[in-house]
Design a protein around this motif. Structure first.
Motif, mmCIF file in Angstrom:
data_model
loop_
_atom_site.group_PDB
_atom_site.id
_atom_site.type_symbol
_atom_site.label_atom_id
_atom_site.label_comp_id
_atom_site.label_asym_id
_atom_site.label_seq_id
_atom_site.Cartn_x
_atom_site.Cartn_y
_atom_site.Cartn_z
ATOM 1 N N LEU A 197 5.025 7.446 2.111
ATOM 2 C CA LEU A 197 5.968 8.234 1.314
ATOM 3 C C LEU A 197 5.817 9.696 1.739
ATOM 4 C CD1 LEU A 197 4.544 6.306 -1.563
ATOM 5 C CD2 LEU A 197 7.022 6.457 -1.493
ATOM 6 N N ASP A 198 6.689 10.138 2.613
ATOM 7 C CA ASP A 198 6.536 11.490 3.159
ATOM 8 C C ASP A 198 7.490 12.472 2.501
ATOM 9 O OD1 ASP A 198 5.294 13.283 5.175
ATOM 10 O OD2 ASP A 198 7.404 13.514 5.750
ATOM 11 N N ASP A 199 6.925 13.592 2.021
ATOM 12 C CA ASP A 199 7.711 14.623 1.335
ATOM 13 C C ASP A 199 8.214 15.688 2.307
ATOM 14 O OD1 ASP A 199 7.394 13.335 -1.038
ATOM 15 O OD2 ASP A 199 6.406 14.965 -2.091
ATOM 16 N N ASN A 200 8.888 15.232 3.368
ATOM 17 C CA ASN A 200 9.490 16.150 4.343
ATOM 18 C C ASN A 200 8.443 17.115 4.900
ATOM 19 O OD1 ASN A 200 11.610 17.130 5.901
ATOM 20 N ND2 ASN A 200 12.243 18.619 4.350
ATOM 21 N N VAL A 248 1.721 -6.893 -6.539
ATOM 22 C CA VAL A 248 0.652 -5.906 -6.655
ATOM 23 C C VAL A 248 0.994 -4.708 -5.779
ATOM 24 C CG1 VAL A 248 -1.767 -5.426 -6.089
ATOM 25 C CG2 VAL A 248 -1.166 -7.572 -7.189
ATOM 26 N N VAL A 249 0.643 -3.514 -6.259
ATOM 27 C CA VAL A 249 0.837 -2.299 -5.469
ATOM 28 C C VAL A 249 -0.462 -1.494 -5.494
ATOM 29 C CG1 VAL A 249 1.755 -0.959 -7.411
ATOM 30 C CG2 VAL A 249 2.354 -0.317 -5.072
ATOM 31 N N VAL A 250 -0.764 -0.856 -4.385
ATOM 32 C CA VAL A 250 -2.005 -0.099 -4.225
ATOM 33 C C VAL A 250 -1.685 1.367 -3.977
ATOM 34 C CG1 VAL A 250 -4.066 0.240 -2.785
ATOM 35 C CG2 VAL A 250 -3.282 -2.075 -3.325
ATOM 36 N N GLN A 251 -2.449 2.254 -4.598
ATOM 37 C CA GLN A 251 -2.408 3.679 -4.302
ATOM 38 C C GLN A 251 -3.593 4.023 -3.397
ATOM 39 O OE1 GLN A 251 -0.974 5.277 -8.747
ATOM 40 N NE2 GLN A 251 -2.739 6.165 -7.699
ATOM 41 N N PRO A 258 5.671 11.891 -8.678
ATOM 42 C CA PRO A 258 6.974 11.377 -8.264
ATOM 43 C C PRO A 258 6.922 10.546 -6.987
ATOM 44 C CG PRO A 258 7.176 13.643 -9.009
ATOM 45 C CD PRO A 258 5.704 13.341 -8.968
ATOM 46 N N ALA A 259 6.025 10.900 -6.066
ATOM 47 C CA ALA A 259 5.901 10.109 -4.835
ATOM 48 C C ALA A 259 5.455 8.690 -5.158
ATOM 49 C CB ALA A 259 4.914 10.775 -3.878
ATOM 50 N N TYR A 260 4.440 8.553 -5.999
ATOM 51 C CA TYR A 260 3.968 7.215 -6.355
ATOM 52 C C TYR A 260 5.018 6.450 -7.151
ATOM 53 C CZ TYR A 260 -0.799 7.559 -4.606
ATOM 54 O OH TYR A 260 -1.901 7.643 -3.787
ATOM 55 N N LEU A 261 5.739 7.129 -8.043
ATOM 56 C CA LEU A 261 6.785 6.441 -8.801
ATOM 57 C C LEU A 261 7.863 5.895 -7.870
ATOM 58 C CD1 LEU A 261 7.200 8.799 -11.898
ATOM 59 C CD2 LEU A 261 6.028 6.588 -11.800
ATOM 60 N N ALA A 262 8.187 6.665 -6.824
ATOM 61 C CA ALA A 262 9.151 6.181 -5.831
ATOM 62 C C ALA A 262 8.603 4.952 -5.109
ATOM 63 C CB ALA A 262 9.475 7.289 -4.829
ATOM 64 N N GLY A 263 7.307 4.974 -4.820
ATOM 65 C CA GLY A 263 6.683 3.819 -4.178
ATOM 66 C C GLY A 263 6.663 2.597 -5.078
ATOM 67 N N MET A 302 0.838 -1.177 0.000
ATOM 68 C CA MET A 302 0.000 0.000 0.000
ATOM 69 C C MET A 302 0.883 1.240 0.000
ATOM 70 S SD MET A 302 -3.095 -1.333 0.296
ATOM 71 C CE MET A 302 -3.577 -3.039 0.573
ATOM 72 N N CYS A 303 0.823 2.045 -1.025
ATOM 73 C CA CYS A 303 1.592 3.278 -1.087
ATOM 74 C C CYS A 303 0.724 4.430 -0.603
ATOM 75 C CB CYS A 303 2.055 3.550 -2.511
ATOM 76 S SG CYS A 303 3.311 2.412 -3.116
ATOM 77 N N VAL A 304 1.173 5.106 0.447
ATOM 78 C CA VAL A 304 0.408 6.190 1.066
ATOM 79 C C VAL A 304 1.264 7.449 1.044
ATOM 80 C CG1 VAL A 304 -0.905 6.921 3.095
ATOM 81 C CG2 VAL A 304 -0.638 4.472 2.606
ATOM 82 N N PRO A 305 1.083 8.340 0.053
ATOM 83 C CA PRO A 305 1.865 9.572 0.025
ATOM 84 C C PRO A 305 1.338 10.565 1.061
ATOM 85 C CG PRO A 305 0.314 9.543 -1.798
ATOM 86 C CD PRO A 305 0.179 8.216 -1.095
ATOM 87 N N THR A 306 2.259 11.285 1.700
ATOM 88 C CA THR A 306 1.838 12.238 2.732
ATOM 89 C C THR A 306 2.568 13.560 2.601
ATOM 90 O OG1 THR A 306 3.502 11.372 4.283
ATOM 91 C CG2 THR A 306 1.284 10.446 4.422
ATOM 92 N N TYR A 307 1.838 14.620 2.909
ATOM 93 C CA TYR A 307 2.409 15.943 3.104
ATOM 94 C C TYR A 307 1.479 16.668 4.071
ATOM 95 C CZ TYR A 307 4.628 20.432 2.341
ATOM 96 O OH TYR A 307 5.298 21.617 2.538
#
Length: 260
Positions: free
Chosen positions: A31-34, A82-85, A66-71, A1-6
Protein backbone atom coordinates in the motif's frame (compact mmCIF):
# COMPACT_ATOMS: atom_id res chain seq x y z
CA UNK A 1 -0.07 -9.43 4.03
CA UNK A 2 -0.67 -5.67 4.10
CA UNK A 3 2.59 -3.73 3.81
CA UNK A 4 2.15 0.06 3.96
CA UNK A 5 4.99 2.08 2.43
CA UNK A 6 6.20 5.64 2.25
CA UNK A 7 9.78 6.11 1.06
CA UNK A 8 10.83 2.49 1.57
CA UNK A 9 12.57 1.82 -1.76
CA UNK A 10 15.65 0.26 -0.15
CA UNK A 11 13.82 -2.02 2.29
CA UNK A 12 10.73 -3.07 0.32
CA UNK A 13 12.36 -5.66 -1.99
CA UNK A 14 14.05 -7.31 0.99
CA UNK A 15 10.93 -7.45 3.14
CA UNK A 16 8.77 -8.81 0.30
CA UNK A 17 11.34 -11.51 -0.41
CA UNK A 18 11.45 -12.47 3.28
CA UNK A 19 7.65 -12.60 3.52
CA UNK A 20 7.40 -14.79 0.42
CA UNK A 21 10.05 -17.11 1.85
CA UNK A 22 8.50 -17.31 5.33
CA UNK A 23 4.90 -17.84 4.14
CA UNK A 24 5.03 -18.93 0.48
CA UNK A 25 1.26 -19.43 0.22
CA UNK A 26 0.47 -15.83 1.27
CA UNK A 27 -0.37 -12.94 -1.02
CA UNK A 28 1.37 -9.62 -0.39
CA UNK A 29 -0.34 -6.25 -0.83
CA UNK A 30 1.90 -3.18 -0.92
CA UNK A 31 0.00 0.00 0.00
CA UNK A 32 2.07 2.90 -1.26
CA UNK A 33 1.18 6.50 -0.40
CA UNK A 34 2.69 8.02 -3.55
CA UNK A 35 6.24 7.82 -2.17
CA UNK A 36 8.42 10.52 -3.75
CA UNK A 37 11.45 8.19 -3.65
CA UNK A 38 9.95 5.79 -6.21
CA UNK A 39 8.81 3.04 -3.83
CA UNK A 40 5.61 2.64 -5.85
CA UNK A 41 7.52 1.91 -9.04
CA UNK A 42 9.62 -0.68 -7.25
CA UNK A 43 6.43 -2.27 -5.89
CA UNK A 44 5.04 -2.44 -9.43
CA UNK A 45 8.22 -4.14 -10.60
CA UNK A 46 7.96 -6.73 -7.82
CA UNK A 47 4.31 -7.35 -8.70
CA UNK A 48 5.26 -7.84 -12.34
CA UNK A 49 7.74 -10.52 -11.31
CA UNK A 50 5.48 -12.36 -8.84
CA UNK A 51 1.71 -12.92 -9.26
CA UNK A 52 1.30 -13.15 -5.48
CA UNK A 53 2.50 -9.56 -5.00
CA UNK A 54 -0.06 -6.79 -5.52
CA UNK A 55 0.10 -3.00 -5.30
CA UNK A 56 -2.47 -0.45 -4.24
CA UNK A 57 -1.38 3.09 -5.14
CA UNK A 58 -2.82 5.84 -2.97
CA UNK A 59 -2.92 9.53 -3.87
CA UNK A 60 -0.65 10.80 -1.09
CA UNK A 61 0.56 10.40 2.47
CA UNK A 62 -2.69 9.92 4.39
CA UNK A 63 -1.47 8.13 7.50
CA UNK A 64 -0.95 4.58 8.68
CA UNK A 65 -4.54 3.97 9.76
CA UNK A 66 -6.17 4.84 6.41
CA UNK A 67 -3.57 2.73 4.60
CA UNK A 68 -4.43 -0.35 6.64
CA UNK A 69 -8.17 0.29 6.28
CA UNK A 70 -7.68 0.36 2.50
CA UNK A 71 -5.82 -2.94 2.77
CA UNK A 72 -8.56 -4.50 4.87
CA UNK A 73 -11.18 -3.42 2.32
CA UNK A 74 -9.08 -4.88 -0.51
CA UNK A 75 -8.87 -8.20 1.35
CA UNK A 76 -12.60 -8.19 2.15
CA UNK A 77 -13.50 -7.66 -1.51
CA UNK A 78 -11.41 -10.68 -2.51
CA UNK A 79 -12.77 -13.05 0.10
CA UNK A 80 -9.72 -13.62 2.28
CA UNK A 81 -10.23 -15.12 5.75
CA UNK A 82 -7.19 -13.58 7.46
CA UNK A 83 -5.21 -10.37 6.97
CA UNK A 84 -1.79 -9.50 8.38
CA UNK A 85 -0.25 -6.12 9.21
CA UNK A 86 3.53 -5.88 8.83
CA UNK A 87 5.90 -2.93 8.43
CA UNK A 88 8.12 -2.55 5.38
CA UNK A 89 11.20 -1.40 7.31
CA UNK A 90 12.28 -4.79 8.68
CA UNK A 91 11.43 -4.07 12.32
CA UNK A 92 8.79 -6.80 12.10
CA UNK A 93 10.59 -9.99 11.20
CA UNK A 94 8.71 -12.04 8.58
CA UNK A 95 10.35 -15.20 9.93
CA UNK A 96 8.01 -14.87 12.95
CA UNK A 97 4.89 -14.83 10.77
CA UNK A 98 4.36 -18.62 10.91
CA UNK A 99 4.22 -18.42 14.72
CA UNK A 100 1.57 -15.68 14.66
CA UNK A 101 -0.51 -17.47 12.02
CA UNK A 102 -0.22 -20.80 13.87
CA UNK A 103 -1.39 -19.12 17.08
CA UNK A 104 -4.43 -17.71 15.28
CA UNK A 105 -5.25 -21.17 13.95
CA UNK A 106 -4.83 -23.22 17.13
CA UNK A 107 -6.38 -20.71 19.56
CA UNK A 108 -9.15 -19.47 17.29
CA UNK A 109 -8.09 -15.91 18.13
CA UNK A 110 -9.76 -13.06 16.30
CA UNK A 111 -6.70 -10.85 16.75
CA UNK A 112 -3.12 -11.98 17.34
CA UNK A 113 -0.69 -9.25 18.36
CA UNK A 114 3.06 -9.65 17.97
CA UNK A 115 3.98 -8.20 21.35
CA UNK A 116 7.25 -6.65 22.52
CA UNK A 117 6.19 -6.28 26.13
CA UNK A 118 4.95 -9.73 27.18
CA UNK A 119 7.36 -12.30 28.69
CA UNK A 120 9.60 -13.55 25.89
CA UNK A 121 9.19 -10.38 23.82
CA UNK A 122 12.16 -8.11 23.18
CA UNK A 123 13.35 -4.95 21.47
CA UNK A 124 16.76 -4.67 19.83
CA UNK A 125 18.84 -1.60 18.96
CA UNK A 126 16.31 0.89 20.24
CA UNK A 127 17.60 4.03 21.98
CA UNK A 128 16.47 4.49 25.56
CA UNK A 129 14.02 7.29 24.71
CA UNK A 130 12.16 5.12 22.17
CA UNK A 131 11.91 2.26 24.65
CA UNK A 132 10.64 4.65 27.32
CA UNK A 133 8.10 6.15 24.90
CA UNK A 134 6.70 2.75 23.94
CA UNK A 135 6.52 1.41 27.49
CA UNK A 136 4.99 4.67 28.69
CA UNK A 137 2.41 4.76 25.89
CA UNK A 138 1.30 1.20 26.56
CA UNK A 139 1.15 1.74 30.31
CA UNK A 140 -0.90 4.90 29.72
CA UNK A 141 -3.31 2.98 27.47
CA UNK A 142 -3.74 0.16 30.00
CA UNK A 143 -4.43 2.54 32.88
CA UNK A 144 -6.66 5.01 31.05
CA UNK A 145 -8.63 2.44 29.05
CA UNK A 146 -8.67 -0.33 31.65
CA UNK A 147 -7.38 -3.00 29.27
CA UNK A 148 -5.01 -5.89 29.95
CA UNK A 149 -3.21 -5.95 26.58
CA UNK A 150 0.48 -5.25 27.16
CA UNK A 151 1.35 -3.96 23.68
CA UNK A 152 -1.72 -2.26 22.26
CA UNK A 153 0.45 0.00 20.06
CA UNK A 154 2.07 -2.95 18.26
CA UNK A 155 1.67 -3.04 14.49
CA UNK A 156 2.61 -6.66 13.78
CA UNK A 157 -0.83 -8.31 13.78
CA UNK A 158 -3.11 -11.03 12.40
CA UNK A 159 -6.84 -10.28 12.07
CA UNK A 160 -9.70 -12.49 11.05
CA UNK A 161 -11.73 -10.62 8.43
CA UNK A 162 -14.95 -11.67 10.16
CA UNK A 163 -13.71 -9.95 13.31
CA UNK A 164 -12.91 -6.74 11.43
CA UNK A 165 -16.46 -6.69 10.08
CA UNK A 166 -17.80 -6.82 13.64
CA UNK A 167 -15.50 -3.98 14.73
CA UNK A 168 -17.08 -1.37 12.42
CA UNK A 169 -13.76 -0.21 11.02
CA UNK A 170 -15.58 2.28 8.77
CA UNK A 171 -15.93 4.50 11.86
CA UNK A 172 -12.20 4.50 12.64
CA UNK A 173 -10.66 7.97 12.28
CA UNK A 174 -7.23 7.41 13.83
CA UNK A 175 -4.38 8.45 11.55
CA UNK A 176 -1.11 7.43 13.23
CA UNK A 177 0.05 4.74 15.59
CA UNK A 178 -2.97 5.14 17.88
CA UNK A 179 -4.83 3.32 15.09
CA UNK A 180 -3.48 0.14 16.68
CA UNK A 181 -4.87 1.10 20.10
CA UNK A 182 -8.19 2.02 18.50
CA UNK A 183 -8.62 -1.40 16.89
CA UNK A 184 -7.46 -3.19 20.03
CA UNK A 185 -10.15 -1.45 22.09
CA UNK A 186 -12.80 -2.13 19.45
CA UNK A 187 -11.90 -5.82 19.46
CA UNK A 188 -12.13 -6.02 23.25
CA UNK A 189 -15.43 -4.12 23.36
CA UNK A 190 -16.89 -6.60 20.86
CA UNK A 191 -15.82 -9.47 23.14
CA UNK A 192 -13.39 -10.82 20.54
CA UNK A 193 -10.57 -13.21 21.40
CA UNK A 194 -7.27 -11.29 21.55
CA UNK A 195 -3.95 -13.10 22.04
CA UNK A 196 -0.46 -11.64 22.42
CA UNK A 197 2.54 -13.58 21.09
CA UNK A 198 6.08 -12.53 22.05
CA UNK A 199 8.22 -11.23 19.20
CA UNK A 200 11.72 -9.83 18.79
CA UNK A 201 11.38 -6.29 17.44
CA UNK A 202 14.43 -4.98 15.59
CA UNK A 203 15.05 -1.28 14.97
CA UNK A 204 15.27 -0.43 11.29
CA UNK A 205 18.75 -0.21 9.82
CA UNK A 206 17.80 1.84 6.74
CA UNK A 207 15.55 4.82 6.17
CA UNK A 208 14.00 7.04 8.80
CA UNK A 209 11.29 6.43 11.38
CA UNK A 210 7.83 7.90 10.71
CA UNK A 211 7.36 8.67 14.42
CA UNK A 212 6.73 12.36 15.08
CA UNK A 213 5.53 14.68 17.83
CA UNK A 214 2.18 15.01 16.03
CA UNK A 215 1.69 11.25 16.09
CA UNK A 216 2.47 11.12 19.82
CA UNK A 217 0.06 14.00 20.53
CA UNK A 218 -2.71 12.35 18.53
CA UNK A 219 -2.29 9.14 20.51
CA UNK A 220 -2.24 10.90 23.89
CA UNK A 221 -5.34 12.97 23.13
CA UNK A 222 -7.39 10.21 21.53
CA UNK A 223 -6.60 7.64 24.23
CA UNK A 224 -7.51 10.22 26.88
CA UNK A 225 -10.85 10.91 25.18
CA UNK A 226 -11.59 7.19 24.76
CA UNK A 227 -10.72 6.60 28.42
CA UNK A 228 -13.04 9.39 29.58
CA UNK A 229 -15.88 7.98 27.48
CA UNK A 230 -15.22 4.48 28.77
CA UNK A 231 -15.24 5.63 32.40
CA UNK A 232 -18.39 7.68 31.82
CA UNK A 233 -20.09 4.61 30.37
CA UNK A 234 -19.06 2.56 33.39
CA UNK A 235 -20.48 5.20 35.73
CA UNK A 236 -23.76 5.27 33.80
CA UNK A 237 -24.04 1.48 33.97
CA UNK A 238 -23.27 1.51 37.71
CA UNK A 239 -25.90 4.20 38.36
CA UNK A 240 -28.41 2.26 36.26
CA UNK A 241 -27.72 -0.93 38.18
CA UNK A 242 -28.07 0.82 41.53
CA UNK A 243 -31.31 2.48 40.42
CA UNK A 244 -32.68 -0.87 39.25
CA UNK A 245 -31.70 -2.48 42.55
CA UNK A 246 -33.39 0.35 44.47
CA UNK A 247 -36.56 -0.01 42.39
CA UNK A 248 -36.63 -3.78 43.03
CA UNK A 249 -36.14 -3.22 46.74
CA UNK A 250 -38.88 -0.57 46.83
CA UNK A 251 -41.27 -2.85 44.92
CA UNK A 252 -40.58 -5.73 47.28
CA UNK A 253 -41.22 -3.43 50.25
CA UNK A 254 -44.52 -2.25 48.80
CA UNK A 255 -45.62 -5.83 48.13
CA UNK A 256 -44.74 -6.70 51.71
CA UNK A 257 -46.91 -3.85 52.97
CA UNK A 258 -49.79 -5.06 50.82
CA UNK A 259 -49.65 -8.50 52.40
CA UNK A 260 -49.31 -7.27 55.98
Amino acid sequence: MCVPTYNERTTLPKIVARIRSAVPEADVLVLDDNSPDGTGEIADRLAGQDPQVHVLHRSGKQGLGPAYLAGFAWAQERGYDVVVQIDADGSHQPEQLPDLLHTAEVTGADLVIGSRWVPGGSVHNWPAHRRLLSVGANTYARLVLGIAVRDSTAGFRVYRLAALRRMNTSAVASQGYCFQVDLTVRALEEGLHVVEVPIAFVEREEGTSKMSDAIVREAMVRVGVWGARRRAGQVRRLVGEQRAAWDRSRWQTLRGDEHT
